[in-house]
Scaffold this motif. Structure first.
Motif, PDB file in Angstrom:
ATOM      1  N   MET A  64       0.840  -1.179   0.000  1.00 49.75           N
ATOM      2  CA  MET A  64       0.000   0.000   0.000  1.00 49.75           C
ATOM      3  C   MET A  64       0.884   1.241   0.000  1.00 49.75           C
ATOM      4  SD  MET A  64      -2.963  -1.180   2.700  1.00 49.75           S
ATOM      5  CE  MET A  64      -4.160   0.042   2.217  1.00 49.75           C
ATOM      6  N   ARG A  65       0.297   2.347  -0.399  1.00 43.30           N
ATOM      7  CA  ARG A  65       1.033   3.613  -0.460  1.00 43.30           C
ATOM      8  C   ARG A  65       0.391   4.606   0.511  1.00 43.30           C
ATOM      9  NH1 ARG A  65       1.572   6.993  -5.954  1.00 43.30           N
ATOM     10  NH2 ARG A  65       3.287   5.575  -6.368  1.00 43.30           N
ATOM     11  N   PHE A  66       1.253   5.206   1.342  1.00 48.28           N
ATOM     12  CA  PHE A  66       0.799   6.181   2.319  1.00 48.28           C
ATOM     13  C   PHE A  66       1.601   7.464   2.185  1.00 48.28           C
ATOM     14  CE2 PHE A  66       0.124   1.984   4.169  1.00 48.28           C
ATOM     15  CZ  PHE A  66      -1.237   2.044   4.436  1.00 48.28           C
ATOM     16  N   CYS A  67       0.933   8.582   2.406  1.00 51.29           N
ATOM     17  CA  CYS A  67       1.603   9.884   2.438  1.00 51.29           C
ATOM     18  C   CYS A  67       1.506  10.393   3.871  1.00 51.29           C
ATOM     19  CB  CYS A  67       0.924  10.861   1.482  1.00 51.29           C
ATOM     20  SG  CYS A  67       1.662  12.509   1.500  1.00 51.29           S
ATOM     21  N   ILE A  68       2.653  10.683   4.452  1.00 52.29           N
ATOM     22  CA  ILE A  68       2.692  11.230   5.811  1.00 52.29           C
ATOM     23  C   ILE A  68       3.178  12.667   5.709  1.00 52.29           C
ATOM     24  CG2 ILE A  68       3.708  11.045   8.112  1.00 52.29           C
ATOM     25  CD1 ILE A  68       4.057   8.035   7.545  1.00 52.29           C
ATOM     26  N   ILE A  69       2.315  13.584   6.126  1.00 49.99           N
ATOM     27  CA  ILE A  69       2.655  15.000   6.095  1.00 49.99           C
ATOM     28  C   ILE A  69       2.934  15.430   7.529  1.00 49.99           C
ATOM     29  CG2 ILE A  69       1.889  17.316   5.491  1.00 49.99           C
ATOM     30  CD1 ILE A  69       0.044  15.964   3.375  1.00 49.99           C
ATOM     31  N   GLY A  70       4.191  15.724   7.782  1.00 49.55           N
ATOM     32  CA  GLY A  70       4.652  16.062   9.129  1.00 49.55           C
ATOM     33  C   GLY A  70       5.567  14.952   9.623  1.00 49.55           C
ATOM     34  N   LEU A  71       6.856  15.197   9.578  1.00 47.44           N
ATOM     35  CA  LEU A  71       7.827  14.169   9.966  1.00 47.44           C
ATOM     36  C   LEU A  71       8.529  14.527  11.270  1.00 47.44           C
ATOM     37  CD1 LEU A  71       9.357  13.350   6.467  1.00 47.44           C
ATOM     38  CD2 LEU A  71       7.712  11.987   7.781  1.00 47.44           C
ATOM     39  N   GLY A  72       7.726  14.963  12.239  1.00 49.80           N
ATOM     40  CA  GLY A  72       8.242  15.147  13.591  1.00 49.80           C
ATOM     41  C   GLY A  72       8.358  13.770  14.235  1.00 49.80           C
ATOM     42  N   VAL A 127       6.036   4.719   1.303  1.00 52.95           N
ATOM     43  CA  VAL A 127       5.730   5.914   2.078  1.00 52.95           C
ATOM     44  C   VAL A 127       6.264   7.145   1.347  1.00 52.95           C
ATOM     45  CG1 VAL A 127       6.177   7.148   4.242  1.00 52.95           C
ATOM     46  CG2 VAL A 127       5.742   4.682   4.288  1.00 52.95           C
ATOM     47  N   ILE A 128       5.405   8.147   1.262  1.00 49.34           N
ATOM     48  CA  ILE A 128       5.805   9.468   0.779  1.00 49.34           C
ATOM     49  C   ILE A 128       5.860  10.340   2.026  1.00 49.34           C
ATOM     50  CG2 ILE A 128       5.148  11.459  -0.612  1.00 49.34           C
ATOM     51  CD1 ILE A 128       3.500   9.437  -2.345  1.00 49.34           C
ATOM     52  N   ASP A 136      -3.357   9.259  -5.300  1.00 48.39           N
ATOM     53  CA  ASP A 136      -2.907   7.899  -5.598  1.00 48.39           C
ATOM     54  C   ASP A 136      -2.542   7.111  -4.337  1.00 48.39           C
ATOM     55  OD1 ASP A 136      -3.194   8.470  -8.292  1.00 48.39           O
ATOM     56  OD2 ASP A 136      -1.092   9.080  -8.518  1.00 48.39           O
ATOM     57  N   CYS A 137      -2.646   7.744  -3.185  1.00 45.59           N
ATOM     58  CA  CYS A 137      -2.286   7.082  -1.925  1.00 45.59           C
ATOM     59  C   CYS A 137      -3.507   6.395  -1.321  1.00 45.59           C
ATOM     60  CB  CYS A 137      -1.724   8.102  -0.938  1.00 45.59           C
ATOM     61  SG  CYS A 137      -0.151   8.803  -1.460  1.00 45.59           S
ATOM     62  N   ALA A 191      -7.997  12.954  -1.762  1.00 46.67           N
ATOM     63  CA  ALA A 191      -7.421  11.863  -0.972  1.00 46.67           C
ATOM     64  C   ALA A 191      -8.525  10.871  -0.610  1.00 46.67           C
ATOM     65  CB  ALA A 191      -6.763  12.412   0.286  1.00 46.67           C
ATOM     66  N   LYS A 192      -8.223   9.571  -0.776  1.00 48.14           N
ATOM     67  CA  LYS A 192      -9.216   8.525  -0.511  1.00 48.14           C
ATOM     68  C   LYS A 192      -9.551   8.417   0.972  1.00 48.14           C
ATOM     69  CE  LYS A 192      -7.245   5.871  -4.252  1.00 48.14           C
ATOM     70  NZ  LYS A 192      -6.106   5.025  -4.500  1.00 48.14           N
ATOM     71  N   ARG A 193      -8.535   8.569   1.796  1.00 50.66           N
ATOM     72  CA  ARG A 193      -8.706   8.418   3.239  1.00 50.66           C
ATOM     73  C   ARG A 193      -7.757   9.401   3.915  1.00 50.66           C
ATOM     74  NH1 ARG A 193      -7.112   2.922   6.561  1.00 50.66           N
ATOM     75  NH2 ARG A 193      -7.848   3.621   8.594  1.00 50.66           N
ATOM     76  N   ILE A 194      -8.290  10.166   4.870  1.00 56.47           N
ATOM     77  CA  ILE A 194      -7.482  11.142   5.590  1.00 56.47           C
ATOM     78  C   ILE A 194      -7.543  10.803   7.073  1.00 56.47           C
ATOM     79  CG2 ILE A 194      -7.115  13.578   6.143  1.00 56.47           C
ATOM     80  CD1 ILE A 194      -8.737  14.197   3.539  1.00 56.47           C
TER      81      ILE A 194
END
Length: 169
Positions: free
Chosen positions: A1-9, A26-27, A64-65, A91-94
């Motif tokens: 699966m492909r995931f986008c993570i916004i915020g890399l704290g 992972v993006i 696409d995530c 986005a499909k799922r947030i």
């Protein structure tokens, strides 16, 4: 699966590492170049950008995530803007980390229902494990019940749902 993570704290980084270990793509996105630089050997696709600006999403394929995780933990306005932007882009799922009750209420008005407070979730897990030290973990098996994974003193193995002897009785 492909995931986008916004915020890399701290939370976003731990989540990204676990998803990569689990074999997912992972993006990773963060406005702080130090955060993206710290992850350069672990995540293949990294973007340094302020996602509160919708224009930066030209290079981030959120539609696409399988899910976009908004893991911003301190900047309320930015977290809200990012959530609205990824929703607008399809986005499909947030899934969004929330900072306070007002943040949760505003996200729910945007129809973003998957909200989390990582510190609260970790505290609840630790409190359960302190309350029942012989239970390693639980997992849901239905609407209102959970099956514990127990430590079995004097026995050779652990079994979901309780202890079973290692050999014939």
């Amino acid at each position: 699966m492909r995931f986008c993570i916004i915020g890399l704290g701290s939370f976003g980084t731990h989540l990204a590492r676990q998803l990569v270990r689990d074999g997912h793509e992972v993006i990773g996105v963060d406005s702080n170049p130090e955060h993206t630089d710290d992850m350069k050997d672990e995540i293949e696709y990294l973007v340094t950008a302020d996602c509160s600006d919708i224009e930066v999403f030209e290079e981030i394929p959120v539609a696409d995530c399988d899910a976009v995780i908004v893991a911003i933990g301190e900047d309320f306005e930015s977290a809200l803007s990012v959530a609205a932007n990824v929703q607008q882009l399809g986005a499909k799922r947030i899934i969004s980390r929330i900072i306070n009750p007002l943040h949760a209420r505003l996200l729910k008005l945007l129809k973003i229902e998957e909200l989390l407070i990582p510190e609260s979730m970790a505290a609840a897990w630790l409190a359960r494990s302190l309350r029942t030290p012989d239970v390693l973990n639980t997992f849901p098996i239905g609407q209102a019940s959970k099956s514990p994974r127990s430590m079995c003193p004097g026995l050779d193995r652990q079994e979901p749902g309780g202890c079973r002897p290692a050999g014939p009785i």
